[in-house]
Design a protein around this motif. Structure first.
Motif, PDB file in Angstrom:
ATOM      1  N   GLN A  85       0.781  -1.090  -0.084  1.00  0.00           N
ATOM      2  CA  GLN A  85      -0.002   0.005  -0.121  1.00  0.00           C
ATOM      3  C   GLN A  85       1.098   1.166  -0.121  1.00  0.00           C
ATOM      4  N   ARG A  86       0.622   2.088  -0.755  1.00  0.00           N
ATOM      5  CA  ARG A  86       1.311   3.488  -1.029  1.00  0.00           C
ATOM      6  C   ARG A  86       0.648   4.335   0.008  1.00  0.00           C
ATOM      7  N   LEU A  87       1.392   5.018   0.946  1.00  0.00           N
ATOM      8  CA  LEU A  87       0.675   6.113   2.039  1.00  0.00           C
ATOM      9  C   LEU A  87       1.093   7.379   1.252  1.00  0.00           C
ATOM     10  N   ASP A  88       0.432   8.308   1.258  1.00  0.00           N
ATOM     11  CA  ASP A  88       0.770   9.904   0.853  1.00  0.00           C
ATOM     12  C   ASP A  88       0.790  10.463   2.404  1.00  0.00           C
ATOM     13  N   ASP A  89       1.267  11.878   2.280  1.00  0.00           N
ATOM     14  CA  ASP A  89       1.049  12.579   3.288  1.00  0.00           C
ATOM     15  C   ASP A  89      -0.173  12.579   4.284  1.00  0.00           C
ATOM     16  N   ARG A  90      -1.580  12.668   3.583  1.00  0.00           N
ATOM     17  CA  ARG A  90      -2.711  12.762   4.185  1.00  0.00           C
ATOM     18  C   ARG A  90      -2.864  11.301   4.996  1.00  0.00           C
ATOM     19  N   ASP A  91      -2.550  10.368   4.297  1.00  0.00           N
ATOM     20  CA  ASP A  91      -2.663   8.816   4.851  1.00  0.00           C
ATOM     21  C   ASP A  91      -1.866   8.633   6.306  1.00  0.00           C
ATOM     22  N   ILE A  92      -0.651   9.377   6.107  1.00  0.00           N
ATOM     23  CA  ILE A  92       0.124   9.361   7.158  1.00  0.00           C
ATOM     24  C   ILE A  92      -0.357  10.024   8.522  1.00  0.00           C
ATOM     25  N   LYS A  93      -1.021  11.293   8.115  1.00  0.00           N
ATOM     26  CA  LYS A  93      -1.283  12.152   9.179  1.00  0.00           C
ATOM     27  C   LYS A  93      -2.715  11.551   9.802  1.00  0.00           C
ATOM     28  N   ILE A  94      -3.641  11.090   8.814  1.00  0.00           N
ATOM     29  CA  ILE A  94      -4.685  10.209   9.398  1.00  0.00           C
ATOM     30  C   ILE A  94      -4.442   9.175  10.260  1.00  0.00           C
ATOM     31  N   LEU A  95      -3.447   8.383   9.883  1.00  0.00           N
ATOM     32  CA  LEU A  95      -2.955   7.423  10.974  1.00  0.00           C
ATOM     33  C   LEU A  95      -2.231   7.756  12.120  1.00  0.00           C
ATOM     34  N   SER A  96      -1.610   8.900  11.886  1.00  0.00           N
ATOM     35  CA  SER A  96      -0.971   9.414  13.389  1.00  0.00           C
ATOM     36  C   SER A  96      -1.949   9.946  14.253  1.00  0.00           C
ATOM     37  N   ILE A  97      -2.895  10.871  13.826  1.00  0.00           N
ATOM     38  CA  ILE A  97      -4.060  11.184  14.559  1.00  0.00           C
ATOM     39  C   ILE A  97      -5.144  10.084  15.164  1.00  0.00           C
ATOM     40  N   LEU A  98      -5.527   9.038  14.597  1.00  0.00           N
ATOM     41  CA  LEU A  98      -6.157   7.974  14.887  1.00  0.00           C
ATOM     42  C   LEU A  98      -5.574   7.371  15.978  1.00  0.00           C
ATOM     43  N   GLN A  99      -4.121   7.175  15.776  1.00  0.00           N
ATOM     44  CA  GLN A  99      -3.551   6.383  17.180  1.00  0.00           C
ATOM     45  C   GLN A  99      -3.494   7.068  18.305  1.00  0.00           C
ATOM     46  N   ARG A 100      -3.624   8.369  18.339  1.00  0.00           N
ATOM     47  CA  ARG A 100      -3.577   9.388  19.614  1.00  0.00           C
ATOM     48  C   ARG A 100      -5.120   9.530  19.951  1.00  0.00           C
ATOM     49  N   GLU A 101      -5.841   9.913  18.872  1.00  0.00           N
ATOM     50  CA  GLU A 101      -7.338  10.438  19.234  1.00  0.00           C
ATOM     51  C   GLU A 101      -8.285   9.295  18.237  1.00  0.00           C
ATOM     52  N   GLY A 102      -8.354   8.077  19.007  1.00  0.00           N
ATOM     53  CA  GLY A 102      -9.260   6.965  18.286  1.00  0.00           C
ATOM     54  C   GLY A 102     -10.647   7.594  18.078  1.00  0.00           C
ATOM     55  N   ARG A 103     -11.055   8.350  18.996  1.00  0.00           N
ATOM     56  CA  ARG A 103     -12.644   8.491  18.864  1.00  0.00           C
ATOM     57  C   ARG A 103     -12.963  10.022  18.069  1.00  0.00           C
ATOM     58  N   ILE A 104     -11.927  10.440  17.487  1.00  0.00           N
ATOM     59  CA  ILE A 104     -12.257  11.731  17.162  1.00  0.00           C
ATOM     60  C   ILE A 104     -13.339  11.772  15.853  1.00  0.00           C
ATOM     61  N   PRO A 105     -14.403  12.502  15.910  1.00  0.00           N
ATOM     62  CA  PRO A 105     -15.167  12.506  15.146  1.00  0.00           C
ATOM     63  C   PRO A 105     -14.686  12.624  13.725  1.00  0.00           C
ATOM     64  N   LYS A 106     -15.344  11.974  12.597  1.00  0.00           N
ATOM     65  CA  LYS A 106     -14.872  11.963  11.058  1.00  0.00           C
ATOM     66  C   LYS A 106     -14.937  13.438  10.651  1.00  0.00           C
ATOM     67  N   ALA A 107     -15.627  14.138  11.041  1.00  0.00           N
ATOM     68  CA  ALA A 107     -15.757  15.541  10.425  1.00  0.00           C
ATOM     69  C   ALA A 107     -14.475  16.385  11.158  1.00  0.00           C
ATOM     70  N   ALA A 108     -14.161  16.060  12.316  1.00  0.00           N
ATOM     71  CA  ALA A 108     -12.906  16.649  12.862  1.00  0.00           C
ATOM     72  C   ALA A 108     -11.772  16.158  12.173  1.00  0.00           C
ATOM     73  N   LEU A 109     -11.658  14.728  11.914  1.00  0.00           N
ATOM     74  CA  LEU A 109     -10.493  14.082  11.423  1.00  0.00           C
ATOM     75  C   LEU A 109     -10.239  15.047  10.107  1.00  0.00           C
ATOM     76  N   ALA A 110     -11.353  14.925   9.111  1.00  0.00           N
ATOM     77  CA  ALA A 110     -11.453  15.469   7.920  1.00  0.00           C
ATOM     78  C   ALA A 110     -10.755  17.069   7.859  1.00  0.00           C
TER      79      ALA A 110
END
Length: 167
Positions: free
Chosen positions: A9-34
């Protein structure tokens, strides 16, 4: 390391940022993540679904504080088996997988065969567990116990570093 579809799987900067945020804030609302990754909701949701389907996101969970349960004891154990046949490893691993106190177990190369992370209420509970394992004759030749005196660092996987191409 096991081969999986996530390795290709190729990961771009946004994918990496999504993964980083989710590891620390697993319950973040999807709108806030976006918003945090500078995407509208639908493209962010599609990326999230793609990361899940690729097996890069394995699961979601809460990090539970041991302090909430009062005094607990965490122990790391190095285990060396008597014999190194496939059936010996299988017997040990099958038994370890049934023990709720063993929260992690890693097969390793080098001078020992396994590292196990164990959580119990009291040190005497750990000793009773070890005595039981030795009595069951599951192939343990030698073990070394390391009692955790305090946590120093416990962080999520550094996806920003791991996603960089090898030099």
């Amino acid at each position: 390391m096991n081969s999986s579809k996530s390795e290709t799987q190729r990961l771009d900067d946004r994918d990496i940022k999504i993964l980083s945020i989710l590891q620390r804030e697993g319950r973040i609302p999807k709108a806030a993540l976006a918003e945090r990754v500078n995407l509208s909701a639908t493209p962010c949701w599609e990326r999230l679904r793609r990361l899940e389907e690729a097996g890069i996101i394995e699961s979601y969970g809460a990090r539970v504080s041991l302090k909430a349960f009062g005094p607990t004891t965490m122990v790391f154990v190095q285990v060396e088996l008597e014999s190194h046949r496939a059936e010996d490893f299988a017997r040990f691993e099958a038994r370890i997988k049934t023990l709720p106190e063993v929260i992690e177990c890693w097969a390793v190369g080098g001078g020992v065969d396994y590292f196990c992370k164990i959580v119990v209420r009291l040190l005497s509970d750990y000793q009773a567990l070890i005595d039981s394992l030795l009595a069951q004759q599951i192939g343990i030749k030698r073990y070394y116990t390391y009692v955790v005196t305090m946590p120093v660092k416990n962080e999520p996987v550094p996806v920003e570093l791991l996603a960089q191409p090898s030099q």
